[in-house]
Design an enzyme around this catalytic site. Sequence first.
Site, PDB file in Angstrom:
ATOM      1  N   ILE A  31      38.952  48.025  31.809  1.00 44.19           N
ATOM      2  CA  ILE A  31      40.073  47.702  32.683  1.00 44.19           C
ATOM      3  C   ILE A  31      40.907  46.561  32.108  1.00 44.19           C
ATOM      4  CG2 ILE A  31      40.661  46.768  34.956  1.00 44.19           C
ATOM      5  CD1 ILE A  31      38.242  48.343  36.058  1.00 44.19           C
ATOM      6  N   ASP A  76      33.805  32.080  26.608  1.00 44.00           N
ATOM      7  CA  ASP A  76      32.795  32.323  27.621  1.00 44.00           C
ATOM      8  C   ASP A  76      33.346  31.728  28.911  1.00 44.00           C
ATOM      9  OD1 ASP A  76      30.677  32.292  29.410  1.00 44.00           O
ATOM     10  OD2 ASP A  76      29.184  31.699  27.917  1.00 44.00           O
ATOM     11  N   VAL A  77      33.802  32.587  29.812  1.00 43.91           N
ATOM     12  CA  VAL A  77      34.521  32.103  30.997  1.00 43.91           C
ATOM     13  C   VAL A  77      33.602  31.454  32.025  1.00 43.91           C
ATOM     14  CG1 VAL A  77      36.510  33.625  30.757  1.00 43.91           C
ATOM     15  CG2 VAL A  77      34.473  34.445  31.977  1.00 43.91           C
ATOM     16  N   ASN A 103      39.647  38.904  35.040  1.00 36.52           N
ATOM     17  CA  ASN A 103      39.080  40.242  35.135  1.00 36.52           C
ATOM     18  C   ASN A 103      37.632  40.329  34.638  1.00 36.52           C
ATOM     19  OD1 ASN A 103      39.305  43.403  34.935  1.00 36.52           O
ATOM     20  ND2 ASN A 103      38.806  42.728  32.848  1.00 36.52           N
ATOM     21  N   TYR A 170      26.031  42.446  43.128  1.00 29.73           N
ATOM     22  CA  TYR A 170      27.389  42.792  42.721  1.00 29.73           C
ATOM     23  C   TYR A 170      28.330  42.795  43.929  1.00 29.73           C
ATOM     24  CZ  TYR A 170      31.297  45.364  40.674  1.00 29.73           C
ATOM     25  OH  TYR A 170      32.539  45.734  40.243  1.00 29.73           O
ATOM     26  N   LYS A 174      31.584  40.222  44.439  1.00 28.35           N
ATOM     27  CA  LYS A 174      32.956  40.694  44.578  1.00 28.35           C
ATOM     28  C   LYS A 174      33.541  40.347  45.948  1.00 28.35           C
ATOM     29  CE  LYS A 174      33.602  42.385  40.478  1.00 28.35           C
ATOM     30  NZ  LYS A 174      34.621  41.816  39.567  1.00 28.35           N
TER      31      LYS A 174
END
Length: 268
Positions: A31, A76-77, A103, A170, A174
């Site tokens: 994505i 590395d976010v 993202n 997960y 989110k």
Amino acid sequence: MSDPVLETTPILERFRLDGRVALVTGGGQGIGRAFAHALGEAGAAVAVVDLRLDVAEAVAHELAQKQIDAIAVQTDVTKPDQVQAMIDAILTKWGRLTIGVNNAGVGVWADAESMPYTEWLRVIDINLNSVFLCAQAEAKVMLPAGYGKIIHTASMSAHISNTPQNQAVYNASKAGVLHLTRSLAAEWAKRGVRVNSISPGYTRTKLVEDLLATPVGQTMLPAWMGMTPMGRMAEVTDLQGAVVYLAAPASDYMTGHDLVIDGGYCCW
């Protein structure tokens, strides 16, 4: 009395991103790669950010082949110092940052009762904490400028509990992204920074294809498609229009919103 319909910029021009500078985390594949192409094709310069430099460079090269100004940034976010270095690299290159697309993320199927706590922390760190770190760093550039667009990749899993797979961590991560989006949008609205999110449904990416190739995964696709009114998975191209809209002047009055693109899955 003036007529804004007659005096405003033509509608298609309001979807253009000429002169804008964008970053896309997780931009080296799936994505994120599709988002990077979409923003670049709409006129933005694009920093392709990924944990792996090789995949980021490959996408930056694809963009350059389209005459799009692009760089690759390895980050590395989940690390605050690396997130700041990412911002510094973009400012060194272009002197500004207009669009931040946060993202990067990871998908996990795991039974809650047996999942190690270390795995819970890993997913929350990648999917939620990193979004905050990136948004915070982006806002420190955008708020003084009085304008900016921050876009998060959430998921339809922020709205539902998926079946038949177990993925509590997960879903929770989110859902956190969704509420973080709304909270930051409210906090920064009066200072010109818009914060929105995109919630894809089941989307055909390499990560998903790999999961579906496992014995467990082979039972998932028929169940998913049976619950999706359109009867197919999304392609990454199905999401590109949304990211351009949220990045463009056309959406300047939208903030704190989540665009669900799921083939109708959440209609039931």
